[in-house]
Motif scaffolding. Structure first.
Motif, PDB file in Angstrom:
ATOM      1  N   THR A  49      52.281  10.477  -2.873  1.00 16.23           N
ATOM      2  CA  THR A  49      50.821  10.452  -3.020  1.00 16.23           C
ATOM      3  C   THR A  49      50.151  10.457  -1.650  1.00 16.23           C
ATOM      4  N   THR A  98      52.630  15.796  -7.419  1.00 15.36           N
ATOM      5  CA  THR A  98      51.464  15.136  -6.822  1.00 15.36           C
ATOM      6  C   THR A  98      50.231  16.041  -6.857  1.00 15.36           C
ATOM      7  N   ARG A 120      46.171   9.658  -9.341  1.00 17.26           N
ATOM      8  CA  ARG A 120      47.352  10.377  -8.850  1.00 17.26           C
ATOM      9  C   ARG A 120      48.590   9.486  -8.809  1.00 17.26           C
ATOM     10  N   SER A 121      48.501   8.340  -8.171  1.00 16.94           N
ATOM     11  CA  SER A 121      49.666   7.461  -8.064  1.00 16.94           C
ATOM     12  C   SER A 121      50.097   6.941  -9.431  1.00 16.94           C
ATOM     13  N   VAL A 124      51.668  10.045 -11.354  1.00 10.08           N
ATOM     14  CA  VAL A 124      52.959  10.420 -10.786  1.00 10.08           C
ATOM     15  C   VAL A 124      53.998   9.335 -11.076  1.00 10.08           C
TER      16      VAL A 124
END
Length: 438
Positions: free
Chosen positions: A122, A364, A372-373, A376
Motif C-alpha cells: 500500500t 494495490t 486500499r489497505s 488488499v
C-alpha cells in the motif's frame, strides 16, 4: 522516489527472510527431533506441515483482521511496529524446544508479517507515480528476494551443524532477527503517505510532504513543474462494505480466487524445496546445496521486472508466469538428474517471483486510497488461509503420490489462476490510481 522504494524494500528483505526460511530449516527441525517430515494424522502438530501452517495461520489473521490498521493509523507507523513485532516473535521462537512452543511463536511471527506485507504494498503504491509503479514493485521484490539465496546459503552452512551448543537452524532464525537494528533508521527516512494524510483530512501535513518532495526534485531536475490536471476529490469513506460496490466487488472476488490458488504454486514449491529433493532420493546436505543454487535465481525474476514491469499489462504477465509454473513444475516431478532438476527449479523460481511482484502491484491498484489497505489485506488473507491447509495437503500428496502428486496439485491451481485473472482482470498499465478506481 527510488530512495523511498529501496528503504521500504529493505523492510521487505527482512520480512521475506523470516517468511521463507521455513523450508530451508525444516530438515534441521526434523534432524533435531522436534518435528517429523510426515505424520500419521493429517493435522498432527509435530510435523513440518504444522510448522508451516502455524505461520500461515498467523498471516491469515494478520492480513484479514489487521489490514485496517494501516488505513487507520498510517502506513509509516504500522510499517515500523509490525516489523518490530514479528522480529521479536522470531527471536523467541529460536529458543523453543517443543513442537507446541515452536508453532505458537511461528504463529505470532505470522501475525506481524501479515500486517507488514499489506502495509508495504500500500505504501509503495501511494508514494510513486504511475509510470514507475510496476518497476517500483519489481525493485521491492528484487531487494526482498535477495533474502532467499542468503537464507538458503546460511541454511546450507549452518543447518547440518551445531555451534556454541545451539542447533544450526536456530542460528538461521537468530541472524534474521537483526532486521530490528535497521528499522528505526528506515522509519526516520520515510515520509507518511500524502494520499493517506489527505484522506484523513490532515491536508497541511500532506502539503508539507508533497512540497518537500517537489523541493528535492526541483534541485535534482531544474525543470518547470506543470500544474496538476484531472484533480479528483478525496474520498474519506472507510467502510468495509465499500469494497463490494461496483466496480470493486468483482475485483475483490477475482483476487480472492487468485490468492487462494497462487499460494499453492508459490509456497507449495518455495517451502518444500529441500524436502521435495530429499523425497527424490537426494541426501540432506546435497538437497540444501541444490536449494541454495536454485535460490540464487530468486532476485533475478524481479530484476527482469525492472525492465518489463511497465511495458506489459500486469494481468498478461500473471497469466504467462502461471503457465510457466505448470510446465516447469510437472517437468521437475519427472526428472532426477542434477542439471535438469536445478534448471526446472530455477524456472519455477523465476516464474513465481515475476508473478509475485506483478500481482502485488496489481492488487494495490484495484482499490481506492480510503480502503486500499483494508481491501488488499482482506483479499490477500485468502492466500494465507489457503496456505494453512495447502501445507497439510502437500504433505499428504507427497506421502501418498510423491513429487508427481504435488506438482499435479500445483498445476491445477495455476490453471484456475490463469482463468480468473485472464477473464475478470481489468487493465492497469500507465493509469493513475484514480483512473483505475473508476
Amino acid at each position: 522516489m527510488w530512495k523511498f522504494v529501496v528503504l521500504l524494500s529493505l523492510g521487505f528483505f527482512f520480512e521475506l527472510y523470516d517468511l521463507l526460511y521455513s523450508g530451508y530449516i525444516a530438515p534441521g527441525l526434523v534432524k533435531s527431533g522436534i518435528l517429523t517430515t510426515t505424520t500419521a494424522g493429517l493435522f498432527a502438530m509435530n510435523g513440518v506441515a504444522a510448522f508451516i501452517a502455524a505461520l500461515f495461520s498467523g498471516l491469515f489473521i494478520g492480513t484479514i483482521c489487521c489490514g485496517f490498521l494501516a488505513d487507520r493509523f498510517g502506513r509509516r507507523a504500522i510499517f515500523t511496529y509490525s516489523l518490530l513485532f514479528y522480529t521479536a516473535a522470531n527471536l523467541t521462537m529460536a529458543f523453543q524446544v517443543t513442537a507446541i512452543g515452536l508453532n505458537f511463536w511461528r504463529f505470532m511471527a505470522g501475525l506481524g508479517i501479515g500486517v507488514e506485507l499489506v502495509t508495504i504494498g500500500t505504501y509503495i503504491a501511494e508514494l510513486v507515480p504511475k509510470h514507475i509503479r510496476g518497476r517500483a514493485f519489481a525493485c521491492e521484490q528484487a531487494v526482498g528476494f535477495m533474502a532467499v539465496p542468503i537464507v538458503a546459503f546460511l541454511s546450507y552452512l549452518l543447518v547440518p551443524k551445531k555451534l556454541l551448543g545451539l542447533d544450526g537452524w536456530r542460528w538461521v532464525v537468530i541472524i534474521g532477527a537483526h532486521g530490528a537494528l535497521f528499522v528505526w533508521f528506515i522509519r526516520r527516512a520515510l515520509p507518511e503517505s500524502p494520499r493517506w494524510l489527505a484522506q484523513k483530512g490532515r491536508l497541511a501535513e500532506a502539503d508539507r510532504v508533497v512540497s518537500k518532495l517537489e523541493e528535492i526534485v526541483a534541485k535534482e531536475h531544474p525543470l518547470p513543474v506543470s500544474a496538476a490536471t484531472d484533480v479528483q476529490p478525496v474520498t474519506t469513506s472507510q467502510r468495509f462494505r465499500d469494497m463490494w460496490r461496483a466496480p470493486y466487488g468483482k475485483r475483490a472476488a477475482m483476487m480472492i480466487i487468485f490468492n487462494v490458488c497462487q499460494t499453492v504454486g508459490f509456497y507449495g514449491f518455495a517451502n518444500w524445496v529441500p524436502t521435495l529433493l530429499v523425497k527424490q532420493g537426494i541426501t540432506l546436505t546435497t538437497s540444501l546445496l541444490y536449494s541454495s543454487i536454485i535460490a540464487i535465481s530468486a532476485p533475478i525474476g524481479p530484476l527482469i521486472g525492472l525492465w518489463i514491469a511497465d511495458k506489459f499489462e500486469r494481468k498478461s504477465v500473471i497469466v504467462a508466469t502461471a503457465a510457466a509454473i505448470v510446465v516447469c513444475g510437472l517437468t521437475f516431478s519427472q526428472v532426477s538428474g542434477a542439471s535438469i532438476l536445478i534448471t526446472m527449479g530455477v524456472g519455477l523460481t523465476l516464474a513465481s517471483n515475476i508473478m509475485s511482484f506483478s500481482f502485488h502491484a496489481y492488487q494495490t491498484e484495484l482499490f481506492p486510497t480510503s480502503i486500499r489497505s483494508t481491501a488488499v489485506g482482506f483479499v490477500y488473507s485468502w492466500s494465507r488461509f489457503s496456505a494453512i491447509f495447502t501445507s497439510f495437503v502437500i504433505a499428504a500428496a507427497l506421502k501418498n503420490f510423491g513429487t508427481t502428486g504435488v506438482f499435479v496439485l500445483i498445476a491445477a491451481a495455476m490453471l484456475i489462476v490463469m482463468a480468473a485473472i485472464g477473464w475478470m482482470g481489468p487493465r492497469t498499465r500507465n493509469l493513475t490510481l484514480e483512473e483505475i478506481s473508476r
